[in-house]
Write an enzyme that holds these catalytic residues in place. Sequence first.
Site, PDB file in Angstrom:
ATOM      1  N   HIS A 175      21.489  -3.772  -2.023  1.00  0.00           N
ATOM      2  CA  HIS A 175      21.239  -2.732  -3.040  1.00  0.00           C
ATOM      3  C   HIS A 175      21.209  -1.356  -2.385  1.00  0.00           C
ATOM      4  O   HIS A 175      20.560  -1.143  -1.378  1.00  0.00           O
ATOM      5  CB  HIS A 175      19.939  -2.993  -3.811  1.00  0.00           C
ATOM      6  CG  HIS A 175      18.761  -3.291  -2.951  1.00  0.00           C
ATOM      7  ND1 HIS A 175      18.529  -4.527  -2.382  1.00  0.00           N
ATOM      8  CD2 HIS A 175      17.726  -2.505  -2.548  1.00  0.00           C
ATOM      9  CE1 HIS A 175      17.415  -4.498  -1.679  1.00  0.00           C
ATOM     10  NE2 HIS A 175      16.905  -3.269  -1.749  1.00  0.00           N
TER      11      HIS A 175
HETATM   12  P1  AMP Z   1      14.039  -2.509  -0.505  1.00  0.00           P
HETATM   13  O1  AMP Z   1      14.293  -4.002  -0.597  1.00  0.00           O
HETATM   14  O2  AMP Z   1      12.892  -2.176   0.382  1.00  0.00           O
HETATM   15  O3  AMP Z   1      15.274  -1.736  -0.123  1.00  0.00           O
HETATM   16  O4  AMP Z   1      13.626  -2.003  -1.938  1.00  0.00           O
HETATM   17  C1  AMP Z   1      13.561  -2.838  -3.057  1.00  0.00           C
HETATM   18  C2  AMP Z   1      13.406  -1.981  -4.296  1.00  0.00           C
HETATM   19  O5  AMP Z   1      13.435  -2.837  -5.415  1.00  0.00           O
HETATM   20  C3  AMP Z   1      12.103  -1.202  -4.355  1.00  0.00           C
HETATM   21  O6  AMP Z   1      12.389   0.165  -4.570  1.00  0.00           O
HETATM   22  C4  AMP Z   1      11.352  -1.839  -5.542  1.00  0.00           C
HETATM   23  O7  AMP Z   1      10.627  -0.880  -6.268  1.00  0.00           O
HETATM   24  C5  AMP Z   1      12.463  -2.425  -6.356  1.00  0.00           C
HETATM   25  N1  AMP Z   1      12.132  -3.619  -7.119  1.00  0.00           N
HETATM   26  C6  AMP Z   1      11.277  -4.612  -6.762  1.00  0.00           C
HETATM   27  N2  AMP Z   1      11.330  -5.601  -7.680  1.00  0.00           N
HETATM   28  C7  AMP Z   1      12.213  -5.218  -8.618  1.00  0.00           C
HETATM   29  C8  AMP Z   1      12.707  -5.816  -9.806  1.00  0.00           C
HETATM   30  N3  AMP Z   1      12.302  -7.012 -10.206  1.00  0.00           N
HETATM   31  N4  AMP Z   1      13.632  -5.138 -10.547  1.00  0.00           N
HETATM   32  C9  AMP Z   1      14.057  -3.907 -10.146  1.00  0.00           C
HETATM   33  N5  AMP Z   1      13.633  -3.304  -9.033  1.00  0.00           N
HETATM   34  C10 AMP Z   1      12.723  -3.946  -8.265  1.00  0.00           C
END
Ligand code: AMP
Length: 224
Positions: free
Chosen positions: A145
């Site tokens: 992502h």
């Molecule tokens: P990272 O894996 O550290 O690059 O970031 C993961 C991102 O996903 C963070 O900014 C979270 O706020 C976001 N996040 C966590 N769970 C969900 C979810 N179920 N749906 C959408 N975003 C999410």
Amino acid sequence: MLWKYATNVNKYRYCCHSLQVSLHCSRVVDMASKRKSDNDSDEDKKPVKKVPHWKGGLLTSMHDSDAQVYTDDDVIIIKDKYPKATYHFLVMPKENIPNLKSLKKENVELLQHMHEKGKEMAEKADPDLQFRLGYHAVPSMSHLHLHVISQDFDSPCLKNKKHWNSFTTEYFIESEEIIEELKKNGKVVKDVNHSQELLKKPLSDSLCCIQIGTYSTWNMQIGT
Ligand code: AMP
């Protein structure tokens, strides 16, 4: 008469004995049922159904029409569920790519497409705000992502030093840098230990670059 009295005393003793037995038994039953209910509550704590691991949450959100803001043949863009700024999107490939480590040279074009779509989304959200597009060196969530995040960091979800450092230190790697590394080396390699150290950096190292107005809206637990 004496016999009657003796019989009554025996009856009385028998009753007392029965009562004691019954009290004892009911206590045993109580204790047993307490143990059972204690065990039951332990049982209750165990998950009845196997729930998907939280790391897979993005895959669920990808298919949630309320979270989606854009989709085409190759990518889906969703709103981050816990946005760390006014605008915070995640651009994800439809193809199953778990993380940066899984990238191959043939994915360069896909990353470029993700970058372009992320830029368009930022422009559409607010052309006057500054945005950054990048990847976390050690993402917590599964499935590749790309973060598209406005630089106001005005959000109640930005709660601690780790959140702040993950978007303001080299832990946040520019999308274009990742594309260049993949083009050049055919893979993306990050030093996990070094990256995790970046999250522990003191806030004072990076606080100089934020606006006072933004800082006052924070709900940050300094030092955590
Ligand atoms: P990272 O894996 O550290 O690059 O970031 C993961 C991102 O996903 C963070 O900014 C979270 O706020 C976001 N996040 C966590 N769970 C969900 C979810 N179920 N749906 C959408 N975003 C999410």
